[in-house]
Design a protein around this motif. Structure first.
Motif, PDB file in Angstrom:
ATOM      1  N   LEU A  51       4.588   2.079  -0.092  1.00  0.00           N
ATOM      2  CA  LEU A  51       4.337   3.324   0.769  1.00  0.00           C
ATOM      3  C   LEU A  51       3.703   4.422  -0.204  1.00  0.00           C
ATOM      4  O   LEU A  51       2.706   4.944  -0.345  1.00  0.00           O
ATOM      5  N   GLU A  52       4.715   4.403  -1.249  1.00  0.00           N
ATOM      6  CA  GLU A  52       4.574   5.428  -2.361  1.00  0.00           C
ATOM      7  C   GLU A  52       3.402   5.293  -3.226  1.00  0.00           C
ATOM      8  O   GLU A  52       2.399   5.967  -3.616  1.00  0.00           O
ATOM      9  N   LEU A  53       3.046   3.846  -3.332  1.00  0.00           N
ATOM     10  CA  LEU A  53       1.867   3.474  -4.295  1.00  0.00           C
ATOM     11  C   LEU A  53       0.749   3.652  -3.374  1.00  0.00           C
ATOM     12  O   LEU A  53      -0.146   4.281  -4.116  1.00  0.00           O
ATOM     13  N   VAL A  54       0.431   3.374  -2.156  1.00  0.00           N
ATOM     14  CA  VAL A  54      -0.772   3.822  -1.358  1.00  0.00           C
ATOM     15  C   VAL A  54      -0.923   5.143  -1.236  1.00  0.00           C
ATOM     16  O   VAL A  54      -2.058   5.517  -1.490  1.00  0.00           O
ATOM     17  N   ARG A  55       0.298   5.926  -1.411  1.00  0.00           N
ATOM     18  CA  ARG A  55      -0.013   7.470  -1.008  1.00  0.00           C
ATOM     19  C   ARG A  55      -0.622   8.138  -2.658  1.00  0.00           C
ATOM     20  O   ARG A  55      -1.538   8.634  -2.654  1.00  0.00           O
ATOM     21  N   ALA A  56       0.020   7.478  -3.630  1.00  0.00           N
ATOM     22  CA  ALA A  56      -0.380   7.842  -4.818  1.00  0.00           C
ATOM     23  C   ALA A  56      -1.923   7.748  -5.440  1.00  0.00           C
ATOM     24  O   ALA A  56      -2.486   8.226  -5.689  1.00  0.00           O
ATOM     25  N   LEU A  57      -2.181   6.420  -5.022  1.00  0.00           N
ATOM     26  CA  LEU A  57      -3.439   5.647  -5.488  1.00  0.00           C
ATOM     27  C   LEU A  57      -4.637   6.038  -4.775  1.00  0.00           C
ATOM     28  O   LEU A  57      -5.688   5.785  -4.808  1.00  0.00           O
ATOM     29  N   LYS A  58      -4.106   6.552  -3.164  1.00  0.00           N
ATOM     30  CA  LYS A  58      -4.984   6.714  -2.320  1.00  0.00           C
ATOM     31  C   LYS A  58      -5.829   5.180  -1.911  1.00  0.00           C
ATOM     32  O   LYS A  58      -6.944   5.550  -1.864  1.00  0.00           O
ATOM     33  N   ALA A  59      -4.750   4.178  -2.054  1.00  0.00           N
ATOM     34  CA  ALA A  59      -5.390   2.791  -1.769  1.00  0.00           C
ATOM     35  C   ALA A  59      -5.934   2.824  -0.586  1.00  0.00           C
ATOM     36  O   ALA A  59      -5.163   3.274   0.456  1.00  0.00           O
ATOM     37  N   ARG A  60      -7.076   1.767  -0.431  1.00  0.00           N
ATOM     38  CA  ARG A  60      -7.374   1.668   0.931  1.00  0.00           C
ATOM     39  C   ARG A  60      -7.113   0.230   1.729  1.00  0.00           C
ATOM     40  O   ARG A  60      -7.427  -0.083   2.606  1.00  0.00           O
ATOM     41  N   ILE A  61      -6.622  -0.565   0.464  1.00  0.00           N
ATOM     42  CA  ILE A  61      -6.241  -1.971   1.030  1.00  0.00           C
ATOM     43  C   ILE A  61      -4.898  -2.167   0.546  1.00  0.00           C
ATOM     44  O   ILE A  61      -4.494  -2.037  -0.416  1.00  0.00           O
ATOM     45  N   ALA A 112       3.663  -0.765   8.007  1.00  0.00           N
ATOM     46  CA  ALA A 112       2.379  -0.372   8.629  1.00  0.00           C
ATOM     47  C   ALA A 112       2.336   0.676   9.800  1.00  0.00           C
ATOM     48  O   ALA A 112       1.317   1.545   9.594  1.00  0.00           O
ATOM     49  N   ARG A 113       3.519   0.935  10.191  1.00  0.00           N
ATOM     50  CA  ARG A 113       3.627   2.064  11.183  1.00  0.00           C
ATOM     51  C   ARG A 113       3.557   3.369  10.617  1.00  0.00           C
ATOM     52  O   ARG A 113       2.743   4.428  10.882  1.00  0.00           O
ATOM     53  N   ARG A 114       4.072   3.287   9.384  1.00  0.00           N
ATOM     54  CA  ARG A 114       4.233   4.450   8.489  1.00  0.00           C
ATOM     55  C   ARG A 114       2.843   5.003   7.977  1.00  0.00           C
ATOM     56  O   ARG A 114       2.404   6.125   7.819  1.00  0.00           O
ATOM     57  N   VAL A 115       2.195   3.960   7.560  1.00  0.00           N
ATOM     58  CA  VAL A 115       0.796   4.093   6.867  1.00  0.00           C
ATOM     59  C   VAL A 115      -0.136   4.558   7.809  1.00  0.00           C
ATOM     60  O   VAL A 115      -0.872   5.613   7.537  1.00  0.00           O
ATOM     61  N   ARG A 116      -0.067   3.982   9.313  1.00  0.00           N
ATOM     62  CA  ARG A 116      -0.871   4.608  10.203  1.00  0.00           C
ATOM     63  C   ARG A 116      -0.550   6.040  10.696  1.00  0.00           C
ATOM     64  O   ARG A 116      -1.558   6.881  10.845  1.00  0.00           O
ATOM     65  N   ALA A 117       0.776   6.334  10.558  1.00  0.00           N
ATOM     66  CA  ALA A 117       1.206   7.774  10.808  1.00  0.00           C
ATOM     67  C   ALA A 117       0.713   8.703   9.878  1.00  0.00           C
ATOM     68  O   ALA A 117       0.170   9.831  10.002  1.00  0.00           O
ATOM     69  N   GLU A 118       0.844   8.139   8.678  1.00  0.00           N
ATOM     70  CA  GLU A 118       0.436   9.219   7.597  1.00  0.00           C
ATOM     71  C   GLU A 118      -0.950   9.274   6.984  1.00  0.00           C
ATOM     72  O   GLU A 118      -1.488  10.599   6.463  1.00  0.00           O
ATOM     73  N   PHE A 119      -1.625   8.152   7.008  1.00  0.00           N
ATOM     74  CA  PHE A 119      -2.986   8.463   6.379  1.00  0.00           C
ATOM     75  C   PHE A 119      -4.117   8.504   7.594  1.00  0.00           C
ATOM     76  O   PHE A 119      -4.465   7.464   7.943  1.00  0.00           O
ATOM     77  N   THR A 120      -4.179   9.517   8.105  1.00  0.00           N
ATOM     78  CA  THR A 120      -5.208   9.913   9.022  1.00  0.00           C
ATOM     79  C   THR A 120      -6.704  10.248   8.521  1.00  0.00           C
ATOM     80  O   THR A 120      -7.570  10.095   9.451  1.00  0.00           O
ATOM     81  N   ASP A 121      -6.585  10.580   7.776  1.00  0.00           N
ATOM     82  CA  ASP A 121      -7.924  11.118   7.006  1.00  0.00           C
ATOM     83  C   ASP A 121      -9.030   9.970   6.676  1.00  0.00           C
ATOM     84  O   ASP A 121     -10.190   9.856   6.563  1.00  0.00           O
ATOM     85  N   TYR A 122      -8.351   9.105   6.215  1.00  0.00           N
ATOM     86  CA  TYR A 122      -9.264   7.660   5.863  1.00  0.00           C
ATOM     87  C   TYR A 122      -8.394   6.387   6.474  1.00  0.00           C
ATOM     88  O   TYR A 122      -7.257   6.682   6.602  1.00  0.00           O
ATOM     89  N   TYR A 123      -8.954   5.410   6.372  1.00  0.00           N
ATOM     90  CA  TYR A 123      -8.411   4.204   7.032  1.00  0.00           C
ATOM     91  C   TYR A 123      -7.917   3.473   5.927  1.00  0.00           C
ATOM     92  O   TYR A 123      -8.511   3.028   4.845  1.00  0.00           O
ATOM     93  N   PRO A 177     -13.430   2.582  -7.930  1.00  0.00           N
ATOM     94  CA  PRO A 177     -13.204   1.282  -8.017  1.00  0.00           C
ATOM     95  C   PRO A 177     -11.820   0.907  -7.069  1.00  0.00           C
ATOM     96  O   PRO A 177     -11.009   1.887  -6.871  1.00  0.00           O
ATOM     97  N   VAL A 178     -12.193  -0.178  -6.550  1.00  0.00           N
ATOM     98  CA  VAL A 178     -11.291  -0.395  -5.391  1.00  0.00           C
ATOM     99  C   VAL A 178      -9.734  -1.056  -5.870  1.00  0.00           C
ATOM    100  O   VAL A 178      -9.539  -2.090  -6.772  1.00  0.00           O
ATOM    101  N   GLN A 179      -8.889  -0.308  -5.534  1.00  0.00           N
ATOM    102  CA  GLN A 179      -7.414  -0.532  -5.819  1.00  0.00           C
ATOM    103  C   GLN A 179      -6.855  -1.238  -4.589  1.00  0.00           C
ATOM    104  O   GLN A 179      -6.948  -0.711  -3.545  1.00  0.00           O
ATOM    105  N   VAL A 180      -6.072  -2.344  -4.902  1.00  0.00           N
ATOM    106  CA  VAL A 180      -5.385  -3.371  -3.723  1.00  0.00           C
ATOM    107  C   VAL A 180      -3.739  -2.864  -4.201  1.00  0.00           C
ATOM    108  O   VAL A 180      -3.242  -3.196  -5.355  1.00  0.00           O
ATOM    109  N   VAL A 181      -3.158  -2.591  -3.242  1.00  0.00           N
ATOM    110  CA  VAL A 181      -1.546  -2.770  -3.419  1.00  0.00           C
ATOM    111  C   VAL A 181      -0.898  -3.787  -2.641  1.00  0.00           C
ATOM    112  O   VAL A 181      -1.320  -4.275  -1.573  1.00  0.00           O
TER     113      VAL A 181
END
Lengths: 398, 115
Positions: free
Chosen positions: A47-57, A73-84, A10-14
């Motif tokens: 950032l913590e939520l995106v990390r914890a939920l593996k949120a994609r949006i 945005a910069r930190r998200v781009r730097a950290e999540f390289t496996d998926y977009y 299910p799609v989770q949005v932060v």
């Protein structure tokens, strides 16, 4: 294939905004559109939520205390390289210059304040489509990766089976010692060789190189390995009791020639007659071996001959050369001479001869030395073609 | 990949393989394109190897396959073989199968004399 793919989660949005009302409003619209939402009051929490939920949006405000939209945005781009992670940013009316910076930071799209349902709906749908497409592609690539691993596992097993068909790298046959090196260019090889005592005083051997390489060539080389046995050679490589390897080669030519076929192979087939110190051989397009003395003086054996199964009209001759008690016969597939260095220069016959000559005092080291020299010549790149080096040393004194 | 560089009134075509390396990677494409020429009635062919620096066993297989297809109804000759290609032709006796000439002009001349 579609059915093997697992259903997307299910799609989770932060939703990140320091303004609690704005945040609740955006989240409410998204929930109405069927998304699960999690809210963050600042960039760091987002950032913590995106990390914890593996949120994609991630829907975020530009101005936030602490970590602002750019930095988030910069930190998200730097950290999540496996998926977009898709980042939608909400900006004020007069923030055009800020948008440029935000694009550089990695934001995908913008929405103006005040946010309305129609805009948010349109943007989130586009994002959702892209995201589902990415997930599908990722899943497909995982399936392909697994298939590739299974195929490679099969190839490795086949390569093991092929290796087991070959004689060990060093084997004494009557009073001859054979030394060999066998290097497939990619798992499986189109090369094959064997040697055996045919009868007291007669040692038979052959080296084969099927045109091309890879699985296709290896099927034929393995078939040939099973076909050309000591018994088969005894029966077919003599005429009126005299060694006649061309007879065997001609027979293989008849057997494997196809009018419409493109498969063929080159072969060197020899029978050593110990008593007369004569080597009876048939060269069928295989590179001329080197007859070498212990001092390294060498001469080429044979001046060519038709390959096998290429032409039905091909005729094959048995020839004779001296194979003295102190001599060494060095056979090598064209994978040795045709190997090119980075500049595209082929290793060539003369370098093969020089390396073999330098090791002639210890014939057992010749195959290894040729492989080493070629590895160096290739400078770490894999061989393009299969390689076989086969050395026959007479009257071995152990 | 192949390029026709000359066609004479006698219907002799000079064709360049259009690659420096005729190998397992492109041999079947070369053969198919050549066969298309042959099927088009162009079966008096000079294959000009001036640009080819390397020919492997699959490339050789393609050449012979082409020759088998043309059979008696046409001619296939080669010209301008690099030293290593010439050496390979010698070791595999292909010099007895394909007439070989120093350059395209002499190959065309020789084919004109054949009727």
């Amino acid at each position: 294939m579609q059915q093997q793919l697992s259903k997307p989660a299910p799609v989770q949005v932060v939703v990140a905004d320091d303004d609690a009302f704005q945040r609740a409003y955006t989240a409410a619209i998204l929930r109405k559109l069927g998304y699960e939402t999690r809210e963050a009051a600042d960039g760091l929490e987002a950032l913590e939520l995106v990390r914890a939920l593996k949120a994609r949006i991630l829907v975020c405000d530009l101005d936030m205390p602490g970590l602002d939209g750019h930095e988030l945005a910069r930190r998200v781009r730097a950290e999540f390289t496996d998926y977009y992670v898709h980042i939608l940013m909400v900006t004020g009316q007069e923030q055009n210059r800020e948008r440029e910076r935000a694009l550089e930071a990695g934001v995908d799209d913008f929405m103006r304040k005040p946010l309305d349902t129609i805009t948010l709906k349109a943007r989130i749908r586009t994002t959702d489509r892209l995201m589902r497409h990415e997930i599908l592609l990722a899943e497909r690539s995982r399936v392909l990766e697994e298939a590739k691993e299974r195929i490679e596992e099969d190839l490795r097993a086949a390569a093991d089976a092929q290796m087991r068909m070959l004689p060990p790298p060093r084997l004494k046959v009557a009073d001859c010692l054979f030394h060999s090196a066998f290097k497939p260019s990619n798992f499986l090889s189109g090369d094959m060789f064997a040697f055996y005592e045919l009868s007291p005083g007669y040692i038979g051997f052959y080296a084969i190189d099927v045109a091309g390489h890879g699985v296709h060539a290896s099927l034929m080389s393995v078939a040939l390995g099973h076909l050309v046995t000591a018994g088969m050679m005894r029966e077919n490589a003599f005429t009126d009791g005299r060694p006649d390897p061309a007879r065997l080669v001609a027979q293989l030519n008849r057997r494997f020639f196809r009018d419409d076929g493109t498969e063929y192979f080159t072969m060197f087939c020899g029978i050593l007659e110990a008593e007369t110190e004569q080597l009876h051989y048939c060269q069928a397009g295989y590179p001329s071996p080197l007859m070498m003395s212990r001092s390294g003086a060498a001469r080429e054996v044979g001046d060519g001959g038709f390959p096998v199964a290429l032409l039905d009209s091909a005729e094959f001759e048995s020839q004779v050369t001296r194979f003295g008690a102190e001599d060494i016969l060095v056979m090598f597939s064209d994978g040795a001479t045709e190997a090119e260095n980075r500049e595209g220069l082929a290793f060539g016959e003369s370098r093969v001869e020089a390396v073999a000559a330098s090791a002639a005092v210890m014939p057992s080291t010749i195959p290894g030395r040729i492989v080493e020299a070629l590895t160096e010549w290739r400078a770490g790149r894999l061989l393009d073609d299969d390689l076989t080096v086969l050395v026959c040393e007479r009257k071995h004194v152990s | 990949m192949i390029r026709m560089t000359e066609e004479t009134n006698e219907g002799i075509c000079v064709v360049s393989p259009g690659t420096e390396r005729l190998t397992a990677a492109n041999a079947s494409m070369f053969k198919e394109e050549m066969l298309a020429l042959v099927d088009d009635g162009k079966d008096r062919l000079v294959i000009d190897f001036s640009d080819v620096t390397f020919l492997d066993s699959s490339g050789l297989g393609a050449l012979v396959g082409l020759l088998k297809r043309v059979g008696n109804r046409g001619d296939i000759v080669v010209c301008t073989l690099a030293d290593n290609v010439q050496q390979m032709f010698r070791i595999t006796r292909m010099n007895k199968v394909f007439a070989s000439y120093a350059d395209a002009a002499s190959a065309v001349r020789a084919l004109k004399e054949r009727v």
